[in-house]
Design an enzyme around this catalytic site. Structure first.
Site, PDB file in Angstrom:
ATOM      1  N   LYS A   1       0.840  -1.212   0.000  1.00  0.00           N
ATOM      2  CA  LYS A   1       0.000   0.000   0.000  1.00  0.00           C
ATOM      3  C   LYS A   1       0.874   1.261   0.000  1.00  0.00           C
ATOM      4  O   LYS A   1       0.592   2.211  -0.730  1.00  0.00           O
ATOM      5  CB  LYS A   1      -0.919   0.007   1.228  1.00  0.00           C
ATOM      6  CG  LYS A   1      -2.051  -1.016   1.134  1.00  0.00           C
ATOM      7  CD  LYS A   1      -2.805  -1.175   2.437  1.00  0.00           C
ATOM      8  CE  LYS A   1      -3.824  -2.309   2.370  1.00  0.00           C
ATOM      9  NZ  LYS A   1      -4.514  -2.547   3.644  1.00  0.00           N
TER      10      LYS A   1
ATOM     11  N   GLN B   1      -4.220  -1.221   9.999  1.00  0.00           N
ATOM     12  CA  GLN B   1      -4.214  -2.539   9.365  1.00  0.00           C
ATOM     13  C   GLN B   1      -4.834  -3.588  10.284  1.00  0.00           C
ATOM     14  O   GLN B   1      -4.496  -3.681  11.468  1.00  0.00           O
ATOM     15  CB  GLN B   1      -2.772  -2.925   8.977  1.00  0.00           C
ATOM     16  CG  GLN B   1      -2.658  -4.217   8.182  1.00  0.00           C
ATOM     17  CD  GLN B   1      -3.307  -4.155   6.802  1.00  0.00           C
ATOM     18  OE1 GLN B   1      -3.439  -3.074   6.208  1.00  0.00           O
ATOM     19  NE2 GLN B   1      -3.735  -5.285   6.290  1.00  0.00           N
TER      20      GLN B   1
ATOM     21  N   ASP C   1     -10.452   3.591   4.576  1.00  0.00           N
ATOM     22  CA  ASP C   1     -10.834   2.177   4.528  1.00  0.00           C
ATOM     23  C   ASP C   1     -12.353   2.005   4.460  1.00  0.00           C
ATOM     24  O   ASP C   1     -12.844   0.929   4.124  1.00  0.00           O
ATOM     25  CB  ASP C   1     -10.346   1.463   5.800  1.00  0.00           C
ATOM     26  CG  ASP C   1      -9.108   0.622   5.558  1.00  0.00           C
ATOM     27  OD1 ASP C   1      -8.903   0.156   4.422  1.00  0.00           O
ATOM     28  OD2 ASP C   1      -8.342   0.417   6.530  1.00  0.00           O
TER      29      ASP C   1
HETATM   30  N1  GUN Z   1      -6.776  -6.334   6.433  1.00  0.00           N
HETATM   31  C1  GUN Z   1      -7.178  -7.036   5.346  1.00  0.00           C
HETATM   32  N2  GUN Z   1      -7.728  -6.210   4.423  1.00  0.00           N
HETATM   33  C2  GUN Z   1      -7.676  -4.972   4.943  1.00  0.00           C
HETATM   34  C3  GUN Z   1      -8.092  -3.696   4.467  1.00  0.00           C
HETATM   35  O1  GUN Z   1      -8.639  -3.529   3.366  1.00  0.00           O
HETATM   36  N3  GUN Z   1      -7.852  -2.653   5.308  1.00  0.00           N
HETATM   37  C4  GUN Z   1      -7.278  -2.810   6.517  1.00  0.00           C
HETATM   38  N4  GUN Z   1      -7.105  -1.727   7.267  1.00  0.00           N
HETATM   39  N5  GUN Z   1      -6.891  -3.973   6.990  1.00  0.00           N
HETATM   40  C5  GUN Z   1      -7.086  -5.045   6.203  1.00  0.00           C
END
Ligand code: GUN
Length: 324
Positions: free
Chosen positions: A64, A108, A131
């Site tokens: 990311k 996350q 998110d």
């Molecule tokens: N863990 C797995 N997918 C995601 C996501 O799209 N965002 C976040 N913050 N954590 C995740």
């Protein structure tokens, strides 16, 4: 494409190429950032909070932030030890909420077990909730209001639409009811006039239900769970699963005609497989491969949300239609 009548005449399935769609979206985001900066704006800032040392989370956060920087977004990672307390984590989120250079905050998931992720996600300023997990964002999504839509379901819809897959009026079966994927995807498909059915671990007659789908979304996190018996000829199959296979015999069984997958296994000791048995894709009209299907879209759509957050916060909101 693929009206129900196509089911009688199945041909070679079409691959819904997530890498290509993600590259297009990332290029669009980079353009948008250039325009924002050229107009005197500040480059968007995205900060990821990573608690603990879960290897998969480290990989996701790394991709990311790399993708952010490639698009001209200022990406940062706050790494906190796994013993971080709830109070410390909430204080970290408060600090990011107050930091004007941070447009998007991403905590996350999953968090270590002693932390209450709901309370942490609720602490994020909804204006920075890229998110789309904050209850305010979720509520707005279901009310068809402008909001941040979680990246994975948003990416699925982008992939379908960019490939001309019809959604309106189709029977969509979503297997998996997570807050991250299944539920928000249902809202997006309903908004596009699909007929949406949820299925999950307690659903009876799952195979029959899946076989009645024109659009089947597999999102339960179980390797190769959905077989030919779940996929009617002519179905569009979206495979959200990303599972690691470490058993050579399983790789040989699931990929009998794909020697390159066995080579990958020999080199790395594992290969990725989705929730759908790859042998079942032959029946589909179109499908998302694993890897290279839904996964790359998740990162791309997070960047889209980050630029939207920056534009809104800087008072240079993008054109209407952004509550996709
Ligand atoms: N863990 C797995 N997918 C995601 C996501 O799209 N965002 C976040 N913050 N954590 C995740």
């Amino acid at each position: 494409m693929t009206r129900p009548t196509d089911r009688e005449t199945p041909s070679e399935p079409r691959i819904l190429d997530g890498r290509r769609a993600a590259a297009e979206i990332r290029a669009e985001v980079a353009d948008d950032v250039r325009q924002l900066v050229a107009a005197g704006g500040r480059p968007p800032g995205l900060t990821a909070v990573l608690v603990g040392d879960d290897p998969a989370s480290q990989v996701y956060v790394g991709s990311k932030t790399r993708a952010s920087e490639e698009a001209g977004i200022v990406g940062a990672v706050l790494r906190l030890p796994s013993e971080t307390t709830q109070v410390e984590l909430l204080a970290t989120v408060d600090g990011l909420n107050a930091d004007d250079a941070v447009d998007g905050i991403l905590v996350q998931l999953p968090l270590p077990g002693h932390l209450d992720s709901s309370r942490v996600l609720e602490r994020i300023d909804p204006a920075k909730d890229v998110d789309g997990f904050h209850p305010v964002s979720v509520g707005r999504l279901w009310l068809d209001r402008e909001t941040f839509v979680p990246a994975t379901p948003s990416g699925i819809v982008e992939l379908l639409e960019r490939n001309g897959v019809e959604i309106e009026g189709r029977r969509a079966v979503i297997v998996g009811r997570s807050h991250l994927v299944g539920k928000p995807l249902a809202a997006l498909l309903l908004r596009r006039n699909a007929t949406v059915t949820f299925a999950h671990s307690r659903t009876q007659d799952l195979k029959e239900l899946c076989r009645g789908a024109e659009l089947l979304v597999a999102a339960i996190g179980r390797p190769a769970f959905f077989g030919e018996e779940h996929v009617a000829p002519g179905t569009v199959v979206v495979d959200v699963g990303i599972n690691r296979l470490e058993d050579r015999a399983e790789v040989e069984r699931l990929f009998p005609d794909r020697p390159e997958r066995l080579e990958t296994f020999e080199r790395r000791g594992s290969v990725l497989v989705g929730d759908v048995d790859p042998r079942a894709f032959a029946r589909a009209a179109a499908y998302t491969p694993v890897p290279g299907g839904v996964g790359p879209l998740t990162v791309a759509c997070l960047l889209v949300n980050t630029v939207r957050a920056a534009r809104r916060r800087q008072g240079t909101a993008a054109a209407p239609g952004e509550s996709r």
